[in-house]
Write a protein that holds these residues in place. Structure first.
Motif, mmCIF file in Angstrom:
data_model
loop_
_atom_site.group_PDB
_atom_site.id
_atom_site.type_symbol
_atom_site.label_atom_id
_atom_site.label_comp_id
_atom_site.label_asym_id
_atom_site.label_seq_id
_atom_site.Cartn_x
_atom_site.Cartn_y
_atom_site.Cartn_z
ATOM 1 N N GLY A 284 40.878 39.771 46.544
ATOM 2 C CA GLY A 284 40.287 40.586 45.485
ATOM 3 C C GLY A 284 39.797 41.920 46.003
ATOM 4 N N ARG A 303 37.255 46.663 39.966
ATOM 5 C CA ARG A 303 36.918 45.236 39.871
ATOM 6 C C ARG A 303 37.294 44.677 38.501
ATOM 7 N NH1 ARG A 303 30.899 42.905 40.967
ATOM 8 N NH2 ARG A 303 30.433 44.319 39.243
ATOM 9 N N SER A 307 39.944 41.648 38.580
ATOM 10 C CA SER A 307 39.456 40.321 38.193
ATOM 11 C C SER A 307 40.116 39.812 36.918
ATOM 12 C CB SER A 307 37.938 40.334 38.016
ATOM 13 O OG SER A 307 37.556 41.196 36.957
ATOM 14 N N ARG A 370 33.030 36.076 41.656
ATOM 15 C CA ARG A 370 32.729 37.407 41.104
ATOM 16 C C ARG A 370 33.973 38.282 40.956
ATOM 17 N NH1 ARG A 370 26.882 38.277 43.958
ATOM 18 N NH2 ARG A 370 25.657 37.817 42.095
ATOM 19 N N LEU A 371 35.051 37.919 41.624
ATOM 20 C CA LEU A 371 36.266 38.732 41.545
ATOM 21 C C LEU A 371 37.366 38.019 40.771
ATOM 22 C CD1 LEU A 371 36.428 40.310 45.134
ATOM 23 C CD2 LEU A 371 35.529 41.305 43.018
ATOM 24 N N SER A 372 36.991 37.114 39.873
ATOM 25 C CA SER A 372 37.971 36.409 39.044
ATOM 26 C C SER A 372 37.416 36.267 37.633
ATOM 27 C CB SER A 372 38.294 35.031 39.633
ATOM 28 O OG SER A 372 37.116 34.268 39.790
ATOM 29 N N ARG A 375 37.960 30.601 36.148
ATOM 30 C CA ARG A 375 37.446 29.790 37.259
ATOM 31 C C ARG A 375 37.474 28.334 36.847
ATOM 32 N NH1 ARG A 375 34.009 33.428 35.165
ATOM 33 N NH2 ARG A 375 33.828 35.431 36.259
#
Length: 849
Positions: A284, A303, A307, A370-372, A375
């Motif tokens: 990421g 971001r 993401s 935090r970078l997706s 989840r």
């Protein structure tokens, strides 16, 4: 001799069977028994000696034997059938994916994993994570997903296990010779071998990229053992999960950052990025770096873009299992990287900051979360555990609304189903049964399997397991220097008529391999009952750095040598995929004793039940969903205990009672025909319920429907019009966080009392938004049933604005009509609202009345 180079020299293969070479380099053969049989027929001893390696078998084959096979009509008929099946598979008219998502067939899903368990001849896996990754790739191929894998080609792989005479585990690392493996150099669009590099402190480290073909999809594997690297860096990818934290962070930089660069070098334009565990989370950051440099945008915009089409799957239900690096180590490795993101030190560290028992650190799981935008955990229970573990990242949100979903793991059916059972299923479920493997209606017909045929097939698998186990034991005893008498005595070990329990998995302490020995005298009475004997097969490895896990292995081995257990309890060394296939098809019961809820999912029990083995397991991981009271047995209760000893005593007691009162009697309660129809009914129920619901086909379809396609769609929306939505979202989020402190809400509504069923509840909310606009938020009425403090059946209703703003206050109203009796609770909240959010509660902000 100092070896300068190594290559596989293939004999001249007659043209008539020349495609054996092509087939050897496509791992489709690893889940196609007829294809494996072709290579076994070349030289059965060589096939076994090479650990069923088609490339090595072909390279070392006797040319005269190949010439003879090219004239053998029976062999040629089998060869033609296999190649026809292969060609049909590789060039299908349609696939599940192309039928369901035809407009996305040219997209690419990139799947990053630190390990891939594809076959025992390619030992670049250690346990469940790798096996799952390998199965995921095989099923992606079967379903026709546009899919690529990214990982490491470890030259020393994972260790070979040897057990000493004293019961100690020895870790032996053997060089994997790529010339003997089903791998080839990956090439870029110009046909050049791909070579990438990453920056580590004071130097560049290079990696060659290799390609493994898995059916229709490639996996690209990096190897740092190249000449331009210093000796220490050549060893960077030598071993799976080896070395200290410094080695680990360097490996994960290569996996994440290097993996992105590998795809770029190969001309692969990924549209979805799937991080299978936190090891790959640095991907990421690399994608953000590319966007900052290429578009000239700030990190916040980058971001949002990166993401939007990123997915993160967590497999770890305990904090200690997640990689966390000290800040000073991260600073040393990334001090030249974070300026490329437009970030300072604190801004960079805040991306993954987590408080631990030893202080703050840089958490790879936090970074991945935090970078997706999507989840998930790997079972329903693990999803619950994950939401609790990581709730601190969404502090204002109730735990059951934390945006971490769950998709329960499954297994690749043709890889793990014994050929003998596959043939039985084909006879009674239809020749095309695998095309419908995830359809429960198909498996309802398992009840039609004749008891005698199912039992005969199972006993054949059991005999194959025992022959395999005896051979492995004799090899181990020969190494220990045992005499001829002792070696011959092994042939009498393992009674095919005795109830046989299997326990095989990674020997982590939470899996409690020694729970069965909590009361040795009671266990001894069970295994030594002459009328109803019991025998237990153990196998598994402990990580070389896990001394408590190794102590468990030693304890089990010592018990197996004790007079009261000798010949009844057996530990098989060097657990691998080959042994696993024998065990999950040849035992009678599959035992699993983890500490609840430390088993994220587990899949060995799924493989066992696919082959007709009932599970006897703690209600954890997938068994929480799979157990129905008729397809196996549950150990213990769904509750917490005051201490570890009390818990272990309770679970051991439950296990002994289950064995004595349920499992052993059911197995030995035979009818006049010599069969236990009660036991066979349990076997059929295990197959019927587990085979479809926990198939890899169901799992990958679920990932596609719930993760991959939504990620594709969101990614396309974010990318449109020069990333207009990403720019808008970044500015909007910055404004929301800046002004959120000014938001407040009060509410009017009944506080306590009684209602008749259907009598409405009317609630009014009074909201102050400060500098925010009404379109920036959503005002919600949240209701739930209170079951002893646990909120169930949560429902969320949008409250409608009413009237104009007065003195900075906006009024919202809602009405709720209870549809069920019981204890009802409700609340009112304000949450940020934007149509571009991947999840309505993505920001983790809420203001409650």
């Amino acid at each position: 001799m100092k070896i300068l180079g190594r290559m596989a020299v293939f004999p001249t293969i007659p043209q008539r069977i020349g495609r054996l070479h092509e087939l050897a380099y496509n791992l489709w053969w690893t889940w196609t028994p007829d294809a494996q049989a072709l290579y076994a027929l070349i030289d059965p001893d060589l096939w076994a000696r090479s650990e069923h390696n088609a490339v090595r078998t072909l390279a070392e084959a006797d040319p005269a034997r190949l010439a003879a096979l090219a004239e053998d009509d029976a062999f040629l008929a089998r060869y033609d059938a296999v190649l026809n099946a292969f060609d049909t598979y590789m060039r299908p008219e349609t696939t599940w994916f192309s039928e369901h998502y035809p407009e996305d067939s040219e997209k690419t899903i990139a799947y990053f994993s630190a390990e891939f368990g594809l076959h025992e001849s390619l030992p670049i896996y250690s346990g469940g994570l790798g096996i799952l990754s390998g199965d995921h790739c095989k099923e992606a191929s079967d379903l026709g997903l546009p899919f690529v894998g990214v990982g490491f080609l470890y030259p020393q792989g994972y260790f070979r296990q040897r057990i000493t005479r004293e019961g100690q585990q020895e870790a032996i690392y053997e060089k994997l010779h790529f010339s003997d493996a089903p791998v080839r150099p990956a090439t870029d669009p110009q046909g050049r071998e791909a070579l990438i590099n990453v920056d580590l402190p004071g130097r560049k480290v290079y990696a060659k990229v290799w390609r493994v073909q898995v059916g229709r999809i490639p996996i690209f594997l990096m190897d740092t053992d190249v000449e331009m690297n210093a000796p220490a860096d050549r060893d960077l990818s030598a071993r799976l999960y080896g070395g200290d934290h410094e080695m680990r962070i360097a490996q994960e930089i290569m996996l994440g950052i290097g993996g992105v660069r590998a795809l770029r070098a190969l001309g692969v334009d990924a549209n979805v990025w799937h991080m299978n565990e936190g090891h790959a989370a640095f991907l990421g950051l690399e994608r953000c770096r590319e966007l900052v440099a290429g578009l000239g945008v700030g990190f916040d915009v980058a971001r949002e873009i990166a993401s939007a089409n990123a997915i993160f799957t967590t497999h770890t239900p305990v904090a200690a299992g997640n990689d966390v690096f000290a800040f000073d180590l991260v600073e040393r490795y990334f001090k030249d990287f974070w300026p490329q993101l437009g970030l300072g030190r604190d801004g960079f560290l805040n991306l993954a900051r987590q408080q631990n028992g030893w202080g703050e650190g840089f958490s790879m799981t936090v970074l991945a979360l935090r970078l997706s935008a999507q989840r998930n955990g790997v079972s329903r229970l693990h999803g619950d555990v994950s939401r609790k573990m990581w709730r601190f990242l969404w502090p204002d949100i109730d735990v059951d609304e934390v945006p971490i979903d769950s998709i329960t793991n499954g297994v690749h059916t043709p890889t793990w189903l014994a050929p003998e059972l596959s043939a039985l299923y084909a006879r009674y479920l239809g020749a095309d049964w695998y095309d419908h493997v995830d359809d429960p209606n198909l498996w309802d017909r398992v009840v039609e399997l004749p008891d005698d045929e199912l039992w005969t097939t199972h006993q054949a698998c059991k005999e194959l397991l025992f022959a395999y186990a005896r051979k492995r034991l004799q090899r181990q005893m020969t190494r220990h220097g045992e005499g001829t008498a002792a070696l011959n005595a092994v042939n009498a070990l393992l009674d095919p008529n005795a109830l046989t329990i299997g326990f095989a998995r990674r020997f982590a302490t939470y899996k409690r391999a020694t729970l069965l020995f909590r009361d040795p005298a009671r266990l001894a009475r069970l295994v030594n009952n002459p009328e109803r004997p019991l025998q237990i097969l153990f196998s598994g490895k402990a990580h070389p750095a896990d001394q408590p896990g190794q102590d468990f292995i030693s304890a089990v081995y010592q018990f197996s040598r004790a007079p009261e257990f000798a010949g009844k309890i057996v530990f098989l060394e060097d657990y691998d995929m080959d042994m696993a296939r024998h065990l999950v098809s040849g035992c009678d019961v599959w035992l699993n004793t983890p500490i609840r809820p430390h088993e994220a999912s587990g899949t060995s029990g799924q493989k066992a039940s696919l082959n007709g083995l009932p599970n006897c397991s703690v209600i954890d991981g997938w068994w929480e969903e799979g157990y129905n009271g008729r397809n196996g047995w549950a150990i213990g209760e769904r509750r917490e205990y005051q201490n570890d000893a009390t818990r272990d005593d309770a679970d051991a007691l439950a296990l002994y009672e289950t064995l004595e009162r349920a499992i052993v009697p059911a197995y030995y309660r035979r009818g006049d025909d010599g069969l236990s129809h009660e036991w066979l009914a349990i076997m059929k129920e295990a197959i019927r319920t587990v085979a479809p619901a926990f198939s890899m086909a169901r799992m990958v379809k679920q990932y596609t429907d719930e993760m991959y396609i939504p990620a594709l769609r969101l990614g396309a929306r974010v990318d449109a019009e020069n990333y207009a939505l990403a720019r808008q979202l970044a500015n909007w989020e910055r404004r929301i966080r800046s002004e959120w402190g000014q938001v407040s809400v009060e509410a009017d509504g009944p506080r306590e009392g009684q209602l008749a069923l259907g009598q409405p509840i009317r609630v009014t909310a009074y909201v102050r938004l400060g500098a925010l606009e009404p379109r920036d938020v959503r005002v919600e009425l949240v209701t739930a049933r209170d079951e002893n403090g646990s909120m169930r059946e949560r429902r969320v209703f949008a409250m409608a604005p009413e009237g104009e703003e007065r003195d900075g206050v906006r009024r919202y109203k809602a009405r709720f009509d209870p549809q069920a009796s019981g204890s009802l609770v409700y609340g009112v909240r304000v949450v940020p609202n934007h149509p571009g959010l991947a999840s309505p509660l993505e920001l983790g902000l809420a203001r409650w009345a």
